[in-house]
Design a protein around this motif. Structure first.
Motif, PDB file in Angstrom:
ATOM      1  N   CYS A  91       0.845  -1.189   0.000  1.00  0.00           N
ATOM      2  CA  CYS A  91       0.000   0.000   0.000  1.00  0.00           C
ATOM      3  C   CYS A  91       0.886   1.246   0.000  1.00  0.00           C
ATOM      4  O   CYS A  91       1.735   1.400   0.869  1.00  0.00           O
ATOM      5  N   CYS A 114       0.289   3.278   3.493  1.00  0.00           N
ATOM      6  CA  CYS A 114       0.607   2.803   4.839  1.00  0.00           C
ATOM      7  C   CYS A 114       1.626   1.676   4.839  1.00  0.00           C
ATOM      8  O   CYS A 114       1.959   1.146   5.900  1.00  0.00           O
ATOM      9  N   CYS A 137      -6.987  -1.564   0.664  1.00  0.00           N
ATOM     10  CA  CYS A 137      -6.109  -1.809   1.813  1.00  0.00           C
ATOM     11  C   CYS A 137      -6.955  -1.883   3.091  1.00  0.00           C
ATOM     12  O   CYS A 137      -7.729  -0.984   3.372  1.00  0.00           O
ATOM     13  N   CYS A 154      -5.749   1.191   5.739  1.00  0.00           N
ATOM     14  CA  CYS A 154      -6.002   2.623   5.534  1.00  0.00           C
ATOM     15  C   CYS A 154      -7.066   2.890   4.466  1.00  0.00           C
ATOM     16  O   CYS A 154      -7.341   4.041   4.148  1.00  0.00           O
ATOM     17  N   THR A 173      -7.092   2.592   1.291  1.00  0.00           N
ATOM     18  CA  THR A 173      -6.675   3.068  -0.029  1.00  0.00           C
ATOM     19  C   THR A 173      -7.055   2.021  -1.079  1.00  0.00           C
ATOM     20  O   THR A 173      -6.885   0.824  -0.836  1.00  0.00           O
TER      21      THR A 173
HETATM   22 ZN   LIG Z   1      -2.886   1.031   3.305  1.00  0.00          ZN
END
Ligand SMILES: [Zn+2]
Ligand SMILES: [Zn+2]
Lengths: 205, 210
Positions: B16, B19, B36, B39, B41
């Motif tokens: 990711c 993060c 993800c 986080c 994403t």
């Molecule tokens: Zn992430």
């Protein structure tokens, strides 16, 4: 739950490919690889300070100079918004105030908060701070509205004798301030948010 | 976590970008997205027809940006005198030092950056969609296109036009010109385009066919 760093790998932030730690450039996309941007916070704060220095005169000097047959008037960012509100266009006045005052001030505060909590830790979860970062990144550009308005009006209103509009010095410093805060936000390595120990005890191996 | 990972396995992994969480890259089911867990994403979002849509939309955006630069976006009339401006006029209205910088910066963010970005996307995605080898410098071109993304401000400009219209309403009467509607359409196209654009898939395609 493993991060690339914990697995001894370095991740490419541009294309998400991973490489062994120590690899310097991503073979897939050509980006420079850094497990964490070491100077990230210094660069964030440097752009932040320059942005702030530009934002102060942007509020003190006139944004727009209007010359008509009878009078010449200068309006600052806030003054211009109040004028619009007096015409009864409260919605438009609100848009200008949000874009030129609320968003920039909120952005300065949010970036400072994110940078400080990387080293100090925070009661807010990393997920919440990640969201704050995403909001900052998304709304920053909207501050350019007032600069575009000045550029549009200066080109449009050149009715020689009747009226003419010129940009004031604040138009330039405000545009610079928006650009510098965008660069400040872009310099922030969000992975630093997630490195901080969240619950009790450090997560690092 | 000390298991050793061979170099061939690395291509199967995805980290990711926000993060650093590590995952096995797995194509999501049609119409779904790999997100993800930590986080949120979006990591991968493939749709059968995404590439073609991005290509078609980019071509539409490119044509619209060029056309919109020449047509007037606002028209003004006061006391029998009128004026109409296109973005080309904004770019060339050099009357004072401050104005030069403000207009040049505005035109770059409104026209030049979006135009360069769509041309780069077409240049990169075109050959991939036609199943040809990637274009020369495709890596650098796609990199630049991604870097330019936050600096393309067509939608901000559309709102700016509306504010300008109200701001001088006591000086003169203003009307939207054809370019304003083009910019409004453009803003929506760019939004949809970015929603369909899967960075991971494009980098993968550039890598695979090398
Ligand atoms: Zn992430
Ligand atoms: Zn890469």
């Amino acid at each position: 739950m493993t991060t690339a760093r914990q697995a001894g790998l370095v991740a490419c932030r541009a294309c998400a490919r991973v490489w062994p730690m120590g690899h310097e450039t991503c073979d897939r996309c050509g980006s420079r690889l850094r497990s964490r941007e070491g100077k990230s916070l210094q660069r964030v704060m440097a752009w932040w300070v320059v942005g702030m220095i530009c934002y102060i005169p942007a509020n003190l000097y006139p944004m727009l100079v209007t010359e008509t047959l009878v009078a010449s008037s200068r309006s600052t960012i806030v003054g211009g918004a109040i004028e619009i509100a007096h015409h009864g266009e409260v919605l438009i006045a609100a848009i200008v105030l949000i874009a030129s005052v609320l968003i920039p001030v909120g952005k300065f505060a949010a970036i400072a908060y994110l940078a400080i909590t990387v080293s100090r830790g925070s009661r807010n979860t990393p997920l919440r701070r990640q969201h704050i970062y995403e909001i900052v990144e998304f709304i920053g550009r909207w501050s350019m509205i007032d600069v575009f308005v000045v550029a549009i009006l200066s080109a449009l209103v050149q009715l020689s004798v009747v009226a003419s509009i010129h940009p004031g010095p604040a138009a330039l410093t405000f545009a610079l301030s928006v650009i510098f805060t965008m660069l400040s936000a872009k310099s922030f390595d969000t992975r630093l948010i997630w490195d901080t120990p969240t619950e009790q005890g450090p997560v690092h191996p | 976590m000390t298991q050793t990972i061979g170099p061939d396995d690395l291509a199967q992994l995805i980290a990711c970008p926000n993060c650093d969480e590590l995952y096995q890259a797995r194509l999501p089911d049609e119409g779904e997205r790999a997100v993800c867990h930590r986080c949120h994403t979006v990591l991968i979002q493939t749709r059968e027809t995404a590439g073609r849509r991005v290509l078609a939309l980019s071509i539409a955006v490119m044509i619209l940006v060029i056309a919109a630069a020449f047509f007037p976006f606002l028209e003004i009339s006061a006391a029998g005198i009128g004026n109409r401006v296109s973005l080309l006029d904004v770019a060339t209205s050099f009357r004072s030092g401050t104005l030069v910088l403000v207009s040049v910066a505005s035109v770059m963010l409104i026209v030049l950056v979006p135009l360069i970005r769509t041309v780069l996307l077409i240049y990169v995605i075109g050959p991939i969609e036609l199943h040809r080898p990637p274009a020369r410098y495709a890596k650098r071109a796609f990199h630049l296109a991604q870097e330019l993304k936050p600096w393309a401000m067509t939608e901000v400009f559309s709102i700016g036009c509306a504010v300008a219209l109200v701001k001088v309403s006591d000086l003169a009467r203003l009307h939207f010109g054809p370019a304003f509607w083009m910019f409004a359409a453009l803003s929506i196209f760019v939004l949809i385009n970015d929603r369909y654009l899967c960075t991971w898939s494009i980098w993968n395609a550039i890598e695979d066919t090398q």
